[in-house]
Motif scaffolding. Structure first.
Motif, PDB file in Angstrom:
ATOM      1  N   SER A 131      65.287  79.153  -5.498  1.00  0.00           N
ATOM      2  CA  SER A 131      65.097  79.668  -6.853  1.00  0.00           C
ATOM      3  C   SER A 131      64.251  78.667  -7.636  1.00  0.00           C
ATOM      4  N   THR A 132      63.056  79.079  -8.035  1.00  0.00           N
ATOM      5  CA  THR A 132      62.092  78.101  -8.569  1.00  0.00           C
ATOM      6  C   THR A 132      61.668  78.367 -10.016  1.00  0.00           C
ATOM      7  N   TYR A 162      69.356  85.260  -7.730  1.00  0.00           N
ATOM      8  CA  TYR A 162      70.816  85.313  -7.787  1.00  0.00           C
ATOM      9  C   TYR A 162      71.328  86.608  -7.147  1.00  0.00           C
ATOM     10  N   GLU A 163      70.713  87.702  -7.522  1.00  0.00           N
ATOM     11  CA  GLU A 163      71.200  88.988  -7.008  1.00  0.00           C
ATOM     12  C   GLU A 163      70.882  89.171  -5.528  1.00  0.00           C
ATOM     13  N   ALA A 164      69.749  88.632  -5.106  1.00  0.00           N
ATOM     14  CA  ALA A 164      69.430  88.694  -3.675  1.00  0.00           C
ATOM     15  C   ALA A 164      70.491  87.929  -2.883  1.00  0.00           C
ATOM     16  N   ALA A 165      70.922  86.792  -3.447  1.00  0.00           N
ATOM     17  CA  ALA A 165      71.937  85.979  -2.761  1.00  0.00           C
ATOM     18  C   ALA A 165      73.246  86.749  -2.641  1.00  0.00           C
ATOM     19  N   ASN A 168      65.889  74.485   9.376  1.00  0.00           N
ATOM     20  CA  ASN A 168      67.018  75.082  10.075  1.00  0.00           C
ATOM     21  C   ASN A 168      67.384  76.483   9.592  1.00  0.00           C
ATOM     22  N   ALA A 169      66.737  76.927   8.522  1.00  0.00           N
ATOM     23  CA  ALA A 169      67.058  78.265   8.011  1.00  0.00           C
ATOM     24  C   ALA A 169      66.483  79.322   8.938  1.00  0.00           C
ATOM     25  N   SER A 170      67.246  80.411   9.122  1.00  0.00           N
ATOM     26  CA  SER A 170      66.692  81.485   9.950  1.00  0.00           C
ATOM     27  C   SER A 170      65.664  82.280   9.140  1.00  0.00           C
ATOM     28  N   HIS A 171      65.913  82.409   7.835  1.00  0.00           N
ATOM     29  CA  HIS A 171      64.938  83.042   6.946  1.00  0.00           C
ATOM     30  C   HIS A 171      64.957  82.322   5.609  1.00  0.00           C
ATOM     31  N   ILE A 172      63.832  82.389   4.932  1.00  0.00           N
ATOM     32  CA  ILE A 172      63.755  81.788   3.598  1.00  0.00           C
ATOM     33  C   ILE A 172      63.209  82.820   2.626  1.00  0.00           C
ATOM     34  N   LEU A 173      63.889  82.976   1.507  1.00  0.00           N
ATOM     35  CA  LEU A 173      63.349  83.813   0.433  1.00  0.00           C
ATOM     36  C   LEU A 173      63.112  82.918  -0.770  1.00  0.00           C
TER      37      LEU A 173
END
Lengths: 137, 123
Positions: free
Chosen positions: A9-10, A23-26, A130-135
């Protein structure tokens, strides 16, 4: 290490919907059973400041909402130390900002009820690698 | 989950009458203004829902109001269960207990009785 989705979150809260989107994506991702880790980077660290009074612009208080993350099983929360340090430097006019990271947290009293780990650049790289995906929002 | 239930047969209304006052409702039939709440509001909603409130119900209602004040969020079921477990222990903080109190959905009904907005749906 288990697979996890890293959400970065940037953006500062309120001036756009990026902070709420992250936040909502999480929360949405945990609803479908994904392990989520949450990182505040760049202006995203401003979301953590506890002295937010957005009622005047009819927004919900982001710092309060973030405190609920652990209730949605998001307990691995990280803050980029460099992002905090740079902003502290800008606010305080002090140099060698890395040393002031902790002071920033104390002074501006970041939400004390949210347990976040402060990570340096190296730790950040590992977190992302190490993350499988990053948003990123 | 909601699709399998019969539609609410109550006439759609934009106001809730409480002690001669008309309180504004939102499009879900929840209280539009959180500050309008009083125990009488909870009782009026409970009557709509055919629910006789006891001390256990009130405990949950007060809890979700506190939750809202703390987190600026209307608690969905999972967060509600977890938060109640932290405060009251597993006897109270479990979904079976809460479902027995609010058979039509603890988060959905308790937040309504507490005068909060409807919790955001899961995906």
């Amino acid at each position: 290490m288990s697979a996890y989705l890293l959400i970065i979150s940037t953006h500062a809260p309120y001036h756009s919907s990026f902070a709420m989107d992250a936040y909502e994506a999480a929360l949405g991702a945990t609803n479908v059973g994904l392990e989520v880790r949450f990182l505040f980077q760049g202006n995203g660290v401003f979301q953590l400041l506890s002295a937010q009074t957005p009622a005047g612009i009819q927004h919900k208080n982001m710092a309060k909402k973030l405190k609920a993350l652990p209730l949605f099983d998001i307990e691995d929360i990280y803050v980029c130390s460099k992002s905090v340090a740079l902003r502290f430097e800008a606010i305080s006019g002090q140099n060698h900002a890395q040393n002031y990271t902790n002071e920033f947290f104390e002074k501006i009293s970041i939400s004390d009820e949210l347990e976040a780990q402060i990570v340096n650049e190296q730790e950040l790289n590992i977190l992302m690698a190490n993350a499988s995906h990053i948003l990123r929002f | 989950m909601e699709a399998s239930k019969p539609h609410n047969t109550l006439p759609k209304q934009d106001f809730l009458k409480v002690k001669g006052r008309e309180l504004e409702l939102d499009r879900h039939g929840y209280l539009a203004n959180y500050e309008d709440w009083s125990e009488n509001v909870a009782l009026a909603f409970a009557e709509q829902e055919d629910l006789a409130l006891n001390d256990k119900h009130w405990e949950v209602i007060r809890f979700v109001r506190e939750f809202y004040e703390t987190y600026d969020t209307s608690p969905a079921i999972r967060a509600l269960v977890k938060a109640m477990k932290e405060q009251f222990g597993p006897e109270v903080g479990n979904s079976r207990y809460l479902h027995r109190l609010f058979p039509d959905g603890p988060a959905k009904i308790a937040t309504k009785l507490a005068g909060l907005p409807k919790p955001a749906k899961c995906l």
